[in-house]
Motif scaffolding. Sequence first.
Motif, PDB file in Angstrom:
ATOM      1  N   CYS A  69       1.200  -1.228   0.058  1.00  0.00           N
ATOM      2  CA  CYS A  69       0.260  -0.174   0.339  1.00  0.00           C
ATOM      3  C   CYS A  69       0.729   0.847   0.451  1.00  0.00           C
ATOM      4  O   CYS A  69       1.984   1.198   0.718  1.00  0.00           O
ATOM      5  CB  CYS A  69      -1.095   0.068   1.073  1.00  0.00           C
ATOM      6  N   CYS A  92       0.119   3.379   3.828  1.00  0.00           N
ATOM      7  CA  CYS A  92       0.037   2.735   5.101  1.00  0.00           C
ATOM      8  C   CYS A  92       1.766   2.135   4.670  1.00  0.00           C
ATOM      9  O   CYS A  92       2.073   1.846   5.507  1.00  0.00           O
ATOM     10  CB  CYS A  92      -0.522   2.028   5.857  1.00  0.00           C
ATOM     11  N   CYS A 105      -5.334   0.676   0.280  1.00  0.00           N
ATOM     12  CA  CYS A 105      -5.768  -0.723   1.114  1.00  0.00           C
ATOM     13  C   CYS A 105      -6.335   0.221   1.468  1.00  0.00           C
ATOM     14  O   CYS A 105      -7.052   1.261   1.607  1.00  0.00           O
ATOM     15  CB  CYS A 105      -4.735  -1.486   1.597  1.00  0.00           C
ATOM     16  N   CYS A 157      -6.840   4.020   3.758  1.00  0.00           N
ATOM     17  CA  CYS A 157      -5.667   4.311   2.517  1.00  0.00           C
ATOM     18  C   CYS A 157      -6.718   4.538   1.702  1.00  0.00           C
ATOM     19  O   CYS A 157      -6.021   6.039   1.296  1.00  0.00           O
ATOM     20  CB  CYS A 157      -4.971   3.421   2.728  1.00  0.00           C
TER      21      CYS A 157
HETATM   22 ZN   LIG Z   1      -3.032   1.053   3.132  1.00  0.00          ZN
END
Ligand SMILES: [Zn+2]
Length: 319
Positions: free
Chosen positions: A208, A211, A226, A236
Amino acid sequence: MDKGIYVSLLPKGKIKRTLTTESGEVELPETTIADEIILFSELDFEHYAQVVELLNTIADAIPSPPKNLTQEEINAYDLLLDTTEDLVTTLEQEDLLCGTMTRTLLEDALPPGCTSPASADQTKSMLLRAVSDPMRFQFLLNSVLYDMKDGIALDLDKKYCALKELVVSQHLILGDELTARYHFRSVATYYCFLLLHFIVMKPRVLLCQCCGRYFIPKTKKETLYCDRIFIRNRTCKQVAPGMKHQIEAMRQTVIDEFDRAKRRMYNRYSRALDKKAPSEKDLTLSEYYEWLNRATAARDQFVKGELSQEEALSIINVP
Ligand SMILES: [Zn+2]
């Protein structure tokens, strides 16, 4: 039913699981193979690893072979068994699945009656092996995810030869149709079973870009982020587009550096595990998990704007 976990494979990568513990059967929430794999790859073993290291220290005080043990050495042996019992009981309270499966593995490794001081040698090595089993498998799993994310073909002949073959216990149940259920008594065999199915499903493993955690996109659509909750109940995917410039700028630095550092730190730990030539830079298990927790927190704080890039990198990149 025999203790352990029973798994049925359902369509679309879903699984149904029943855990049989000391006190009865527990129906675990239905999940998918991919979700279960990602979840296990992120389990925090920091405190668990500290106790496993303590067990190793206690075990070092028991001589091999264990002839004519002194009272002190017998006490150390009792402490080893008691501390293991405490460790497994605590794990059962914190994570019923891992706890139950570590207990069943220990039951298989240490049959009743083999815990007398005369068999201390065998017992301590089996016991230490069994309690570190979940962490060993987590390392292997993370290594597989790392290779899949980078599109590296999995080396099943050498690096992952442990995955090449797995013996499982299958139960066939005749009802309106014939269904199969699989039974496991250790964390590693259960997750290994899931991992083999995961690998042949050929999922896209992505990092991702918000994050920095692994995820498997649910659709074929191009995606960078994600669905984990990132900040204030927003995922996210929801917050990242609004932060695109910051994320783009840091992508090459903190998130990627964290991922590289994790790999590097893992290698430093596994060298120590082999004990062939541990160097000053090698890490113990709990040092590895301590670093992982600190670095993960630094990466998260950086992405949320609570730490500068310099501060985050100085925590992630330890000498
Ligand atoms: Zn994420």
